[in-house]
Design an enzyme around this catalytic site. Structure first.
Site, PDB file in Angstrom:
ATOM      1  N   TYR A 122       0.842  -1.201   0.000  1.00  0.00           N
ATOM      2  CA  TYR A 122       0.000   0.000   0.000  1.00  0.00           C
ATOM      3  C   TYR A 122       0.877   1.251   0.000  1.00  0.00           C
ATOM      4  CZ  TYR A 122      -2.759   3.851   1.808  1.00  0.00           C
ATOM      5  OH  TYR A 122      -3.329   5.094   1.986  1.00  0.00           O
ATOM      6  N   GLY A 135       0.211  -1.525  26.439  1.00  0.00           N
ATOM      7  CA  GLY A 135       1.075  -1.176  27.553  1.00  0.00           C
ATOM      8  C   GLY A 135       2.430  -0.690  27.063  1.00  0.00           C
ATOM      9  N   LYS A 141       1.553   4.234  -3.149  1.00  0.00           N
ATOM     10  CA  LYS A 141       1.454   5.687  -2.984  1.00  0.00           C
ATOM     11  C   LYS A 141       2.807   6.356  -3.242  1.00  0.00           C
ATOM     12  CE  LYS A 141      -2.894   5.984  -1.686  1.00  0.00           C
ATOM     13  NZ  LYS A 141      -3.883   6.758  -2.465  1.00  0.00           N
ATOM     14  N   LYS A 158     -15.472   1.534   7.384  1.00  0.00           N
ATOM     15  CA  LYS A 158     -14.083   1.090   7.257  1.00  0.00           C
ATOM     16  C   LYS A 158     -13.735  -0.103   8.150  1.00  0.00           C
ATOM     17  CE  LYS A 158     -10.763   3.942   6.521  1.00  0.00           C
ATOM     18  NZ  LYS A 158      -9.738   4.986   6.683  1.00  0.00           N
TER      19      LYS A 158
END
Length: 331
Positions: A139, A201, A143, A177
């Site tokens: 992805y 944590g 881009k 989404k």
């Protein structure tokens, strides 16, 4: 004059359509893929002049069937960072976008498109320079590669090309989404369902819940898009974040206190929220070790240098506003 928004039924796209409507722009052609039919809800309160499927749109636009088009806001893409089908990702995010840009350049149409902070990957510096761009997944690469093409084309381009590297966007119209929706959205639903918000944590040198992101309201994303829409002489690739990292603790505290406020209860400090079990910390998952960014913060100096001077909403302002919007619609 006609304006086209791709990904118009999606999160940022539908907010852009609404933002254009609020300025009196209703000659808006919405382009999307409604295989996920529930996305239509995002357009119910919007005014559009036509709807086209993404597969039909590209060739028709290239042939000039829509007459003079002032601008294309290209928000349509596969934004799932976990997608592993590289051929699909490159065809959808890279090749389609490239064809659309070429048609815009041929027709003298403003082209404003969605890039992503995923282009930076594991980088510790988030500035629009090639040396800091190290995408970690296909992805981000899709881009990144298109941004590289834009850099090659900008010197000879006769019409506007603007890319926005979105950081962590949250806000209305993202329900569809699912797991890719914002942390604010998931915290809101988790607290309403379970009465507590769970955060990671300690990890990566950061204390519990202190891993931080540059969270930006979709309201600000729309404002920046429309600023460049109003300034067709400005082109380039720009980070679109607030320039300020805030910890996940801030998101959780704002969500919980906004929901408490709606019940007539007073706000609590983070320490008190933890003490009362309203915010909990869980062990950092082994599956994410070495693959998780503990800190992102956009460098917005280039955006400011282009003339955008409005103040961005903080998490405390924007997330509270978003939670109230969700409450109005979900009861």
């Amino acid at each position: 004059m006609t304006i086209i928004v791709t990904g118009a039924a999606g999160f940022i796209g539908s907010n852009l359509v609404k933002g254009l409507n609020e300025r009196g722009e209703t000659n808006v052609i919405a382009v999307d893929n409604l295989t996920r039919a529930d996305k239509f809800h995002n357009l119910v309160d919007c005014e559009i002049s036509d709807y086209l499927d993404k597969q039909d749109f590209l060739a028709r636009f290239a042939r000039g069937e829509f007459g003079k088009v002032r601008a294309v806001f290209h928000e349509g893409a596969c934004s799932d960072t976990m997608e592993t089908d590289g051929r699909y990702m490159m065809e959808n995010n890279y090749r389609y976008t490239l064809s659309l840009m070429e048609s815009c350049l041929e027709q003298g149409t403003q082209f404003l498109y969605a890039s992503s902070a995923a282009t930076y990957g594991a980088s510790q510096v988030f500035r629009e320079d090639r040396e800091f761009e190290r995408p970690l997944n296909v992805y981000g690469y899709s881009k990144f590669l298109f941004d590289q093409i834009v850099r090659r084309r900008l010197p000879s381009a006769l019409s506007q090309i603007v890319g926005f590297r979105y950081f962590n966007v949250y806000g209305p119209r993202e329900t569809h989404k699912g797991r890719m929706a914002s942390v604010a959205f998931h915290n809101f639903n988790q607290f309403r369902a379970d009465g507590t918000v769970k955060l990671f944590g300690e990890y990566g040198g950061y204390g519990p819940g202190m891993q931080s992101r540059d969270f930006i309201s979709v309201e600000d994303v729309v404002k920046v898009n429309l600023f460049f829409f109003d300034h067709p002489e400005k082109s380039g690739i720009f980070n679109l974040g607030t320039g300020r990292a805030q910890p996940f603790n801030d998101i959780a505290a704002t969500v919980v206190n906004t929901l408490r406020e709606a019940e007539g209860k007073p706000p609590l400090s983070l320490d008190d929220l933890v003490q009362e079990g309203l915010v909990e910390y869980v062990k950092f998952p082994d599956a994410l070790r070495g693959k998780y960014q503990c800190f992102t913060q956009s460098d917005v100096s280039k955006l400011r240098g282009a003339g955008y001077s409005e103040r961005f909403l903080s998490v405390e302002e924007g997330v509270a506003r978003y939670c109230r919007w969700l409450l109005e619609r979900n009861g």
